[in-house]
Design a protein around this motif. Structure first.
Motif, short mmCIF file in Angstrom:
data_model
loop_
_atom_site.label_atom_id
_atom_site.label_comp_id
_atom_site.label_asym_id
_atom_site.label_seq_id
_atom_site.Cartn_x
_atom_site.Cartn_y
_atom_site.Cartn_z
N GLU A 1 5.80 -13.39 -5.30
CA GLU A 1 4.99 -13.77 -4.14
C GLU A 1 3.97 -15.06 -4.72
O GLU A 1 3.38 -14.81 -5.99
CB GLU A 1 4.06 -12.80 -3.56
CG GLU A 1 4.68 -11.97 -2.61
CD GLU A 1 3.55 -11.00 -1.84
OE1 GLU A 1 2.33 -11.36 -1.88
OE2 GLU A 1 4.07 -9.81 -1.84
N GLN B 1 3.97 -6.07 8.23
CA GLN B 1 3.19 -7.43 8.56
C GLN B 1 4.00 -8.49 9.59
O GLN B 1 3.29 -9.22 10.25
CB GLN B 1 3.01 -8.46 7.34
CG GLN B 1 1.90 -7.69 6.35
CD GLN B 1 1.91 -8.33 5.02
OE1 GLN B 1 2.53 -8.22 4.09
NE2 GLN B 1 0.81 -9.14 4.90
N HIS C 1 6.04 -1.33 0.57
CA HIS C 1 4.72 -2.40 0.68
C HIS C 1 3.77 -1.70 1.68
O HIS C 1 3.36 -2.10 2.53
CB HIS C 1 5.63 -3.73 1.45
CG HIS C 1 4.71 -4.94 1.08
ND1 HIS C 1 5.29 -6.20 0.41
CD2 HIS C 1 3.51 -5.15 1.26
CE1 HIS C 1 4.38 -6.98 0.30
NE2 HIS C 1 3.32 -6.54 0.81
N TYR D 1 -1.91 -15.57 -6.83
CA TYR D 1 -2.63 -16.45 -5.85
C TYR D 1 -3.82 -16.89 -6.35
O TYR D 1 -4.10 -18.07 -6.02
CB TYR D 1 -3.03 -15.47 -4.52
CG TYR D 1 -1.98 -14.86 -3.65
CD1 TYR D 1 -1.48 -15.67 -2.81
CD2 TYR D 1 -1.35 -13.65 -3.98
CE1 TYR D 1 -0.41 -15.04 -1.97
CE2 TYR D 1 -0.38 -13.14 -3.29
CZ TYR D 1 0.14 -13.91 -2.18
OH TYR D 1 1.29 -13.52 -1.55
N TRP E 1 -10.31 -17.66 -1.70
CA TRP E 1 -9.80 -17.47 -3.21
C TRP E 1 -9.64 -18.63 -3.82
O TRP E 1 -9.28 -19.82 -3.09
CB TRP E 1 -8.43 -16.82 -3.17
CG TRP E 1 -8.14 -15.56 -2.27
CD1 TRP E 1 -9.43 -14.58 -1.86
CD2 TRP E 1 -7.18 -14.79 -2.06
NE1 TRP E 1 -9.08 -13.62 -1.32
CE2 TRP E 1 -7.50 -13.72 -1.39
CE3 TRP E 1 -5.72 -14.79 -2.24
CZ2 TRP E 1 -6.70 -12.61 -0.98
CZ3 TRP E 1 -4.72 -14.11 -1.86
CH2 TRP E 1 -5.31 -12.84 -1.32
N TRP F 1 5.20 -16.86 -0.36
CA TRP F 1 4.56 -16.06 0.45
C TRP F 1 3.74 -17.01 1.58
O TRP F 1 2.74 -17.54 0.97
CB TRP F 1 3.46 -14.97 -0.24
CG TRP F 1 3.13 -14.07 0.86
CD1 TRP F 1 1.88 -14.34 1.58
CD2 TRP F 1 3.67 -12.85 1.23
NE1 TRP F 1 1.84 -13.32 2.44
CE2 TRP F 1 2.78 -12.50 2.51
CE3 TRP F 1 4.68 -12.13 1.06
CZ2 TRP F 1 3.07 -11.20 3.31
CZ3 TRP F 1 4.82 -10.84 1.58
CH2 TRP F 1 4.39 -10.52 2.85
N GLU G 1 -2.11 -10.19 8.17
CA GLU G 1 -2.78 -10.36 6.89
C GLU G 1 -3.54 -9.03 6.61
O GLU G 1 -5.02 -9.38 6.28
CB GLU G 1 -3.48 -11.62 6.46
CG GLU G 1 -3.93 -11.90 5.21
CD GLU G 1 -3.11 -11.67 4.08
OE1 GLU G 1 -1.85 -11.65 4.08
OE2 GLU G 1 -3.68 -11.14 3.00
N TRP G 2 -3.28 -8.02 6.74
CA TRP G 2 -4.05 -6.65 6.47
C TRP G 2 -5.46 -6.61 6.87
O TRP G 2 -5.53 -6.94 8.04
CB TRP G 2 -4.23 -6.53 4.72
CG TRP G 2 -2.48 -6.63 4.32
CD1 TRP G 2 -1.97 -7.47 3.49
CD2 TRP G 2 -1.49 -5.42 4.43
NE1 TRP G 2 -0.62 -7.16 3.36
CE2 TRP G 2 -0.39 -6.18 4.10
CE3 TRP G 2 -1.40 -4.48 5.37
CZ2 TRP G 2 0.77 -5.46 3.87
CZ3 TRP G 2 -0.13 -3.91 5.28
CH2 TRP G 2 1.10 -4.23 4.77
N ASN H 1 5.42 -2.60 -4.25
CA ASN H 1 4.51 -4.12 -4.27
C ASN H 1 3.04 -3.57 -4.52
O ASN H 1 2.58 -2.96 -4.01
CB ASN H 1 4.58 -4.72 -2.67
CG ASN H 1 4.08 -5.89 -2.60
OD1 ASN H 1 4.29 -6.83 -3.35
ND2 ASN H 1 2.79 -5.92 -1.88
N GLU H 2 2.72 -4.55 -5.29
CA GLU H 2 1.27 -4.32 -5.98
C GLU H 2 0.58 -3.10 -5.80
O GLU H 2 -0.27 -2.58 -5.08
CB GLU H 2 0.65 -5.42 -4.79
CG GLU H 2 0.78 -6.53 -4.80
CD GLU H 2 -0.09 -7.91 -4.19
OE1 GLU H 2 -0.83 -7.46 -3.53
OE2 GLU H 2 0.20 -8.91 -4.38
C1 PNW Z 1 -0.48 -9.58 -1.25
N1 PNW Z 1 -6.90 -8.66 -2.72
O1 PNW Z 1 -1.50 -8.71 -0.66
C2 PNW Z 1 0.43 -8.97 -0.53
O2 PNW Z 1 1.63 -8.46 -1.14
C3 PNW Z 1 0.97 -9.43 0.77
O3 PNW Z 1 1.41 -8.43 1.64
C4 PNW Z 1 -0.41 -10.39 1.33
O4 PNW Z 1 0.09 -10.84 2.59
C5 PNW Z 1 -0.68 -11.37 0.27
O5 PNW Z 1 -0.78 -10.86 -0.89
C6 PNW Z 1 -1.72 -12.47 0.71
O6 PNW Z 1 -2.75 -11.59 0.73
C7 PNW Z 1 -3.11 -8.90 -1.42
O7 PNW Z 1 -7.95 -8.47 -1.93
C8 PNW Z 1 -3.99 -8.52 -0.59
O8 PNW Z 1 -6.94 -8.85 -3.99
C9 PNW Z 1 -5.15 -8.55 -0.87
C10 PNW Z 1 -5.44 -8.64 -2.26
C11 PNW Z 1 -4.54 -8.95 -3.21
C12 PNW Z 1 -3.41 -9.07 -2.71
#
Ligand code: PNW
Length: 448
Positions: free
Chosen positions: A353, A20, A121, A296, A326, A400, A407-408, A165-166
């Motif tokens: 985060e 990222q 990650h 989040y 969200w 975070w 952002e993906w 991570n996640e």
């Molecule tokens: C997390 N969803 O990502 C990641 O750990 C981070 O890299 C990211 O930037 C951050 O949260 C904010 O999005 C997620 O769609 C991305 O449920 C998507 C999801 C959940 C977490």
């Protein structure tokens, strides 16, 4: 006026992840990752954005670390890109890749900032994906070897590791929902991947112990909280499934060596189940030192027959949302923390985060007035404090993110940073929230 106060030794931090922020995607022998491929696949990432340059932290890290020192954080959570260390995932080690992270960590240590390193990650070497990725159990062994290379190289320098991570994102979001790399939509595949990630986690923990590493190792699941709309059992069960998909499915096996029965049964009814080999569950439940929690959002939900994977629907309560859409739901963080504590006991927890997407830009006065982010952080930190007061051992908090970044699937369109990044000039502008957070880090308390 009230004061929200944290323990003296509370760890204040900020977080990022390699893909990222780093950019420099072809430099010093870095191999391609599944996110390079995914972001080059038309229609997968907003406006075709990719990680080629990102925040160019690969080059700008000295100034960025200096900024972290100004922010006053005690710890910086970052991730190492596997494709920089072992470009094809399984072959030769790339010394130049290791050198970059040594330089970064040296810089952090110079300012007394404790590195917390995430090993994975999401940037899997593409060469391993070409051999089946996380669906292939050989990837587990390759990961453990990569972890060993990192442990040996950074022994005594990095004392704090998170394996994954996640894992929900790298399994279900990536292989069932298809929104993240590699972008498949197959439930059995996602369940396999989730299982193999957990086995790889356990393998890395075992390796950490057998090498006699000092310090701590843990894992970072993402969490959400779905609160039942009514007290009807079917609503309670549906919410338990929906939240449990993220938290219970990953935390329970790590902490107890067993998958949650209710979800095993549910997945089975959908034709999917984990392929467990002898010894897997023991490995998965290797003792960890801490649990990272990413939080989040969440919401109110209820049972709806035939809806989604879980006969579950969210109820739109007309709540505020962040700019990524969200729900703003601070109480959910308290609920997650107390749930973990009730189910799994006194494992030390770090909020690895938490933060918000608000896309405020630079104003005419040259500042970024992200009042909404300050409100978000205040309200979520207040829930952390509440959890601590009720006995949950939360030891630290990482915002975070340190800075806006890739952002993906949303590319550069969504901003989570305390620092604004202009992607044309790479100019960094600390936001109002940065100034607020800096004070909190310094004092250990804030007023509400
Ligand atoms: C997390 N969803 O990502 C990641 O750990 C981070 O890299 C990211 O930037 C951050 O949260 C904010 O999005 C997620 O769609 C991305 O449920 C998507 C999801 C959940 C977490």
């Amino acid at each position: 006026m009230a004061i929200v106060q944290f323990p003296k030794d509370f760890v204040w931090g900020a977080a990022t992840a390699s893909f990222q922020v780093e950019g420099a995607y072809q430099e010093d022998g870095r191999g391609m990752s599944i996110w390079d491929t995914f972001s080059r696949t038309p229609g997968k990432v907003y406006q075709g954005d990719n990680g080629d340059v990102a925040c160019d932290m690969y080059h700008l890290y000295p100034q960025d670390v200096k900024q972290m020192a100004d922010l006053g954080i005690k710890s910086y959570r970052f991730s190492i890109a596997w494709p920089r260390i072992i470009p094809d995932g399984s072959g030769e080690v790339n010394e130049k890749g290791l050198a970059f992270y040594h330089n970064l960590v040296d810089e952090l240590l110079k300012y007394g900032i404790e590195p917390m390193c995430t090993l994975y990650h999401w940037d899997l070497p593409q060469a391993l994906q070409d051999q089946g990725g996380w669906d292939n159990r050989a990837t587990i062994d390759h990961f453990v070897r990569y972890a060993e290379v990192i442990f040996e190289s950074f022994r005594g320098k990095i004392n704090w590791f998170a394996t994954f991570n996640e894992p929900w994102c790298s399994s279900f979001l990536s292989n069932y929902i298809g929104a993240h790399a590699p972008g498949y939509t197959d439930l059995q595949l996602a369940v396999n991947v989730a299982h193999n990630l957990l086995v790889a986690h356990g393998g890395a923990v075992q390796k950490f112990r057998s090498l006699g590493m000092e310090g701590q190792i843990g894992i970072v699941p993402n969490t959400e909280w779905q609160e039942p709309y009514s007290s009807k059992q079917e609503d309670i069960d549906a919410c338990f499934r929906a939240s449990g998909w993220l938290n219970d499915w990953f935390i329970r096996p790590v902490m107890t060596g067993k998958y949650p029965e209710h979800l095993l049964t549910w997945f089975k009814s959908k034709g999917a189940q984990p392929r467990i080999e002898a010894g897997d569950m023991e490995l998965i439940s290797s003792k960890i030192d801490f649990l990272g929690v990413n939080y989040y959002t969440g919401g109110i939900g209820r049972y709806k027959e035939g809806e989604g994977l879980f006969d579950f629907e969210t109820v739109d309560m007309g709540w505020q949302k962040t700019d990524i859409g969200w729900n703003y739901y601070p109480q959910g963080l308290y609920n997650v923390l107390t749930w973990i504590h009730k189910e799994f006991g006194d494992i030390p927890i770090y909020i690895t985060e938490n933060g918000a997407c608000y896309n405020d830009g630079v104003s005419e006065d040259g500042k970024v007035h992200d009042e909404r982010r300050i409100t978000y952080l205040k309200s979520h930190l207040a829930q952390v404090e509440r959890a601590i007061a009720s006995g949950v051992p939360v030891k630290g908090y990482y915002c975070w993110s340190l800075m806006d970044n890739f952002e993906w699937a949303y590319g550069y369109s969504m901003r989570f940073g305390l620092i604004h990044v202009d992607y044309d000039t790479q100019k960094r502008t600390p936001k109002d929230s940065y100034k607020w957070y800096k004070k909190v880090v310094q004092l250990g308390w804030y007023e509400v």
